[in-house]
Write a protein that holds these residues in place. Structure first.
Motif, PDB file in Angstrom:
ATOM      1  N   SER A 119      -5.282  -2.747   6.999  1.00  0.00           N
ATOM      2  CA  SER A 119      -5.001  -1.571   7.827  1.00  0.00           C
ATOM      3  C   SER A 119      -5.101  -0.253   7.062  1.00  0.00           C
ATOM      4  O   SER A 119      -5.774   0.677   7.496  1.00  0.00           O
ATOM      5  N   ASN A 120      -4.414  -0.161   5.921  1.00  0.00           N
ATOM      6  CA  ASN A 120      -4.354   1.112   5.203  1.00  0.00           C
ATOM      7  C   ASN A 120      -5.462   1.273   4.169  1.00  0.00           C
ATOM      8  O   ASN A 120      -5.638   2.354   3.605  1.00  0.00           O
ATOM      9  N   HIS A 121      -6.171   0.175   3.880  1.00  0.00           N
ATOM     10  CA  HIS A 121      -7.362   0.213   3.018  1.00  0.00           C
ATOM     11  C   HIS A 121      -7.059   0.605   1.571  1.00  0.00           C
ATOM     12  O   HIS A 121      -7.982   0.933   0.817  1.00  0.00           O
ATOM     13  N   THR A 122      -5.793   0.592   1.168  1.00  0.00           N
ATOM     14  CA  THR A 122      -5.445   0.946  -0.206  1.00  0.00           C
ATOM     15  C   THR A 122      -4.559  -0.133  -0.805  1.00  0.00           C
ATOM     16  O   THR A 122      -3.923  -0.912  -0.090  1.00  0.00           O
ATOM     17  N   THR A 172       0.854  -1.173   0.000  1.00  0.00           N
ATOM     18  CA  THR A 172       0.000   0.000   0.000  1.00  0.00           C
ATOM     19  C   THR A 172       0.898   1.234   0.000  1.00  0.00           C
ATOM     20  O   THR A 172       2.122   1.127   0.090  1.00  0.00           O
ATOM     21  N   HIS A 191      -8.504   2.338  -3.706  1.00  0.00           N
ATOM     22  CA  HIS A 191      -9.003   2.106  -2.348  1.00  0.00           C
ATOM     23  C   HIS A 191      -9.815   0.823  -2.312  1.00  0.00           C
ATOM     24  O   HIS A 191     -10.373   0.398  -3.323  1.00  0.00           O
ATOM     25  N   ASP A 220       0.850  -4.618   3.691  1.00  0.00           N
ATOM     26  CA  ASP A 220      -0.437  -4.808   4.370  1.00  0.00           C
ATOM     27  C   ASP A 220      -1.023  -6.149   3.950  1.00  0.00           C
ATOM     28  O   ASP A 220      -0.578  -6.749   2.962  1.00  0.00           O
ATOM     29  N   LEU A 252       1.505   4.953   1.765  1.00  0.00           N
ATOM     30  CA  LEU A 252       1.141   5.792   2.904  1.00  0.00           C
ATOM     31  C   LEU A 252       2.195   6.870   3.099  1.00  0.00           C
ATOM     32  O   LEU A 252       3.372   6.569   3.311  1.00  0.00           O
TER      33      LEU A 252
END
Length: 460
Positions: free
Chosen positions: A429-432, A45, A441, A54, A47
C-alpha cells in the motif's frame, strides 16, 4: 522516453536493482535481513511521521549487481545499487546521488507479554497507580495513547480507557498542574499487582521494591522496565551548555524523609539492573532541594559509548516529548562516535604518510583536512578526541540535519564499486520500507510517476 514508459500496462516500471542480502528490514517483531523477508510478511513503513504496518507482495533476489557501501554520519552503512530509491530532503532520489537520507523514528514497542508488563510496571512506579481493582495511568496524551495500545495488545478492546484531563494540586508537596489520565480494569490491576506493584496514593509516601520478575527477567525485560520508568520520571538534556554532547539522562525520585533509606535501596537496585545491561550509572542525593521531600538522583554516566548504549538499549517509553529528545540525542551521539572512529582511522593514515616523508600540504589535500589538523593528528595531540573543526555542536547539528521535523543523516563515505547479490522488496500500500534504519522505496514494479521523478525524466 517518458511517453514510451507512461504507456505501459498498469503504468508500472520494472527495475531489478536493490539492496545487499544482510540489509535489515524493520518489522513489527524486530529486524529481519531482506533476503529472509517473504511474500505475505508484515513490515513497517513510514507515513506522515508515523510507523504503519504493510504487507510484502513481492520478494526476490535479482542476482549479482554492482554495489557500493554508503556510510552515513550516524554510523549506518547501506549497501546497494546506485539507483535504489531513497527519501532525501528534496523528495525521492537515487542512493548513489543522495547527500542525505531520512531516518524514521522507529521506537518499536514489542508485542511480548512479559516485556509489555515490564514497561507498564516501570511506568506505573512513576505515573501510575492501583486502586479499587483498577490500574490507572497519567501523562501526556501521546504517551497515554501508546499505553492504551499496549494494554489492547494484552486485553483486546476490553475497556473504554477514555483519557480525561483535570487540575492537580498538592500544596504540601508544591504540586500544581493539569493531569491527563485513564484507567483500565481488574485483569491489568491483578497482573501489575502480581509484579509487586502496590503504589496507591501519594508517590512520595509509597515504598518501592524491585519486582523479582524484573530481576530474573531477560535483558529485554529489564530494558523495557527501565524504559517505562525513565519515560515517567527521567530527564533528558536537549541542549548542552558547554561542550559537544547533550546533558546526560537522569532519573530523580522524591520521597518523604522517613522512607529515604528504603528508597535508596531501591535506587541501588536500579544501578545493579543497569550494570546487568553493561550501562554505568551513579547515585547522588540532591542537597539543594527546597521541598518537604528528599530527592535522590540516578545519573547515566556521560561517557560517549555509555550514554549511547543507554539510549540504544533502553531509551524511554510512553512520553512523546522525551521519545523525540531521546531519538535526536541517540543519533547525535552516533554521529560523534562515527566521527571519532573516522578520526582514529585518519590519525593512523596521516601518521604513516608523515613518517614516509609526505609534506603536510599534500596530506591535507589527500584527506581533505586542514594543515593544523594534520599537525594535530601526527603529533599525537588528538588521540581520537574531537576538536571544533571535527564535529558540530549539538545545536548546529540539529539545524543541519532536522528539516521540517524529520531527521536526515548525511553520506560520509562511499566505497569502491564491487559485485554482490542483491534483493528486492515490493510493499503493497505505502510502497516504502525501512532498510538499516533509513527510508527507502519499492524498487520493483514502481509507479512510473515516482520513478520518472527519481530519474529526472520530464513527462509530456
Amino acid at each position: 522516453e517518458a511517453n514510451s514508459i507512461r504507456g505501459q500496462p498498469g503504468d508500472l516500471l520494472v527495475i531489478d536493482e536493490c539492496l545487499k542480502g544482510s540489509t535489515l528490514i524493520t518489522t513489527p517483531t524486530g529486524l529481519v535481513p531482506i533476503k529472509d523477508v517473504r511474500i505475505g510478511d508484515t513490515v513497517l513503513t513510514y507515513l506522515d511521521g508515523e510507523l504503519v504496518e504493510d504487507t510484502v507482495i513481492n520478494s526476490k533476489s535479482t542476482g549479482i549487481k554492482t554495489v557500493r557501501d554508503y556510510t552515513f554520519s550516524n554510523g549506518t552503512v547501506l549497501t546497494g545499487t546506485g539507483n535504489h530509491p531513497v527519501m532525501t530532503p528534496s523528495g525521492w532520489g537515487e542512493l548513489g546521488k543522495a547527500s542525505s537520507i531520512l531516518v524514521p523514528k522507529t521506537n518499536l514497542y514489542t508485542n511480548n507479554r512479559e516485556e509489555i508488563l515490564a514497561r507498564l510496571y516501570g511506568y506505573s512506579l512513576g505515573d501510575g497507580w492501583l486502586c479499587n481493582n483498577q490500574a490507572g495511568f497519567s501523562g501526556d496524551v501521546e504517551g497515554l495513547s501508546l499505553i492504551r495500545e499496549d494494554i489492547n495488545k494484552l486485553y483486546p478492546e476490553k475497556w473504554n480507557m477514555n483519557i480525561y484531563s483535570r487540575q492537580t494540586t498538592s500544596p504540601e508537596y508544591n504540586i500544581v498542574g493539569q493531569t491527563n489520565s485513564f484507567v483500565a480494569g481488574k485483569e491489568l490491576h491483578d497482573a501489575l499487582a502480581d509484579y509487586g506493584l502496590i503504589t496507591r496514593g501519594r508517590k512520595v509516601e509509597s515504598i518501592y521494591e524491585l519486582s523479582p520478575k524484573i530481576i530474573s527477567g531477560t535483558d529485554k525485560v529489564k530494558a523495557e522496565f527501565l524504559a517505562g520508568l525513565f519515560g515517567a520520571e527521567g530527564t533528558l538534556g536537549s541542549e548542552p551548555k558547554i561542550g559537544f554532547t547533550p546533558k546526560t539522562t537522569a532519573l530523580a525520585l522524591h520521597k518523604c524523609e522517613e522512607l529515604f533509606d528504603s528508597h535508596k535501596l531501591f535506587m541501588n537496585s536500579l544501578v545493579t539492573l543497569l550494570a546487568d545491561l553493561r550501562i554505568k550509572s551513579t547515585l547522588y542525593v540532591d542537597a539543594y532541594t527546597k521541598s518537604a521531600t528528599k530527592k535522590i538522583v540516578l545519573s547515566i554516566n556521560n561517557e560517549l559509548h555509555n550514554h549511547l548504549r543507554f539510549l540504544d538499549i533502553v531509551g524511554v517509553r510512553y512520553c512523546g516529548k522525551k521519545n523525540n529528545i531521546a531519538f535526536l540525542t541517540l543519533n547525535y551521539l552516533k554521529y560523534l562516535k562515527t566521527k571519532s572512529d573516522l578520526i582514529k582511522e585518519t590519525i593512523i593514515a596521516v601518521t604513516a604518510d608523515k613518517k614516509s616523508g609526505m609534506k603536510v600540504k599534500d596530506i591535507s589535500k589527500k584527506y581533505n583536512i586542514t594543515k593544523s589538523q594534520v599537525t594535530e593528528y601526527y603529533s599525537g595531540q588528538c588521540k581520537g578526541k574531537f576538536s571544533r573543526l571535527d564535529t558540530e555542536y549539538y545545536s548546529d547539528w540539529l539545524s543541519s540535519n532536522v528539516i521540517e521535523n524529520e531527521l536526515y543523516t548525511s553520506v560520509l563515505t562511499k566505497s569502491e564499486e564491487y559485485q554482490e547479490e542483491v534483493y528486492n522488496l515490493t510493499v503493497g500500500s505505502n510502497h516504502t520500507y525501512i532498510a538499516n534504519g533509513l527510508l527507502t522505496h519499492n524498487c520493483d514494479d514502481m509507479p512510473v510517476k515516482a520513478m520518472v521523478s527519481i530519474m529526472g525524466i520530464r513527462m509530456g
